[in-house]
Design an enzyme around this catalytic site. Structure first.
Site, PDB file in Angstrom:
ATOM      1  N   LYS A  52     117.509 149.630  79.998  1.00 50.35           N
ATOM      2  CA  LYS A  52     116.181 149.494  79.380  1.00 50.35           C
ATOM      3  C   LYS A  52     116.261 148.637  78.118  1.00 50.35           C
ATOM      4  CE  LYS A  52     114.677 153.848  81.419  1.00 50.35           C
ATOM      5  NZ  LYS A  52     114.394 155.296  81.272  1.00 50.35           N
ATOM      6  N   GLN A  96     115.084 159.839  76.982  1.00 51.88           N
ATOM      7  CA  GLN A  96     115.705 159.870  78.310  1.00 51.88           C
ATOM      8  C   GLN A  96     115.935 161.316  78.746  1.00 51.88           C
ATOM      9  OE1 GLN A  96     116.042 157.115  80.123  1.00 51.88           O
ATOM     10  NE2 GLN A  96     116.866 158.211  81.880  1.00 51.88           N
ATOM     11  N   ASP A 119     106.403 156.220  78.930  1.00 49.11           N
ATOM     12  CA  ASP A 119     106.926 156.860  80.147  1.00 49.11           C
ATOM     13  C   ASP A 119     105.802 157.541  80.933  1.00 49.11           C
ATOM     14  OD1 ASP A 119     109.563 156.633  80.966  1.00 49.11           O
ATOM     15  OD2 ASP A 119     110.316 158.003  79.428  1.00 49.11           O
TER      16      ASP A 119
HETATM   17  N1  GUN Z   1     115.138 160.364  83.723  1.00 51.10           N
HETATM   18  C1  GUN Z   1     114.991 159.978  85.011  1.00 51.10           C
HETATM   19  N2  GUN Z   1     113.983 159.084  85.123  1.00 51.10           N
HETATM   20  C2  GUN Z   1     113.479 158.910  83.888  1.00 51.10           C
HETATM   21  C3  GUN Z   1     112.424 158.107  83.372  1.00 51.10           C
HETATM   22  O1  GUN Z   1     111.722 157.365  84.083  1.00 51.10           O
HETATM   23  N3  GUN Z   1     112.214 158.208  82.036  1.00 51.10           N
HETATM   24  C4  GUN Z   1     112.954 159.015  81.239  1.00 51.10           C
HETATM   25  N4  GUN Z   1     112.658 159.057  79.948  1.00 51.10           N
HETATM   26  N5  GUN Z   1     113.931 159.771  81.694  1.00 51.10           N
HETATM   27  C5  GUN Z   1     114.190 159.712  83.013  1.00 51.10           C
END
Ligand code: GUN
Length: 291
Positions: A52, A96, A119
């Site tokens: 990211k 995350q 998100d």
């Molecule tokens: N863990 C698994 N997928 C995601 C996501 O799309 N965003 C975040 N923040 N954590 C995750």
């Protein structure tokens, strides 16, 4: 069979964003800024957050990676989120997941300013998505919709079977696919761990979205000839032949399922890159709304 190449589609989206950000910079305007919080050192989470941050660099966004030991208290984490909520330079905040067991995912998600919740996990954004009003849509289902759009896959009136009901993928996916939109306008069935005879539902599907996190769960005998198959699975399995010591496996037995499909996503290189492209789009959008 045609490949829904997420790497290619994501690159096209990032190339567009790169031009838009360069334009903002040339006009002396604020550029998008994503703040990512990583707690602990889970290998998969490290990889995802790293990707990211790298994508931010690629498109010209500012990014801040904030790391905490997995012993951090929930209170300290909430304080950091408050600080990011009030920082006018920050457009997007992501924490995350998963978090250590002593920290409540819900408390953390609810603490994020919905206007910075790129998100799309905050109940305000989830509620808006339910109502079909503009909001931040979770990156993975958003990325899948962008992929279907990129390859002009016809979804109108089709029967979509979503396998998995998580808040991050399955549930939002079912809402988006059934929305009055293009892509969208599907008739949706959601299958989950308590569904009896998942195979019978999958065999009726024009579109299958496999998001249950069980490697090679969807096998050729479960797929109708000509179906569109979207594989959200990315499980790490040991592989001594790989430098990393593991390879990524999807929820679909690709080699035997692919010949039956009209379209299918590979793993890796399918949904994964689209998730990141969608997060970049959400962050850009947040910056535009806030300035
Ligand atoms: N863990 C698994 N997928 C995601 C996501 O799309 N965003 C975040 N923040 N954590 C995750």
């Amino acid at each position: 069979m045609q490949l829904l190449d997420g790497k290619k589609a994501a690159q096209a989206i990032k190339d567009e964003l790169k031009i838009d950000v360069a334009q903002l910079a040339a006009e002396g305007k604020k550029i998008p800024h994503l703040a990512a919080i990583l707690v602990g050192n889970n290998g998969a989470s490290e990889t995802y957050v790293g990707a990211k941050v790298k994508a931010c660099e690629e498109v010209g966004f500012k990014s801040t990676l904030i790391r905490f030991e997995d012993t951090i208290s929930e209170m300290k984490l909430l304080e950091k989120i408050q600080e990011l909520n009030t920082d006018p330079d920050v457009d997007g905040i992501l924490v995350q997941l998963p978090l250590p067991k002593h920290i409540s995912d819900d408390e953390v998600i609810n603490a994020i300013d919905p206007e910075k919740d790129v998100d799309g996990f905050h109940p305000v954004n989830a509620g808006k998505m339910m109502q079909g009003v503009p909001c931040f849509v979770p990156a993975t289902p958003h990325g899948i919709m962008l992929l279907l759009e990129h390859y002009k896959v016809d979804t109108k009136g089709k029967h979509a079977v979503v396998v998995g009901r998580s808040n991050i993928v399955g549930r939002p996916m079912s809402i988006l696919l059934s929305s009055n939109s293009n892509p969208g306008n599907c008739t949706v069935t959601v299958c989950h761990s308590q569904t009896k005879d998942i195979k019978s539902f999958c065999l009726q599907a024009d579109i299958i979205v496999a998001a249950l996190g069980k490697t090679e769960f969807i096998t050729a005998d479960m797929v109708k000839e000509g179906a569109v198959v979207i594989d959200v699975g990315i499980t790490r399995v040991e592989d001594a032949a790989k430098k990393s010591g593991f390879k990524l496996k999807g929820d679909v037995a690709f080699d035997t399922v692919a010949p039956r499909c009209s379209w299918i996503t590979p793993v890796p290189g399918g949904v994964g890159p689209m998730t990141i492209a969608a997060l970049m789009k959400n962050t850009y959008h947040s910056c535009m709304l806030r300035n």
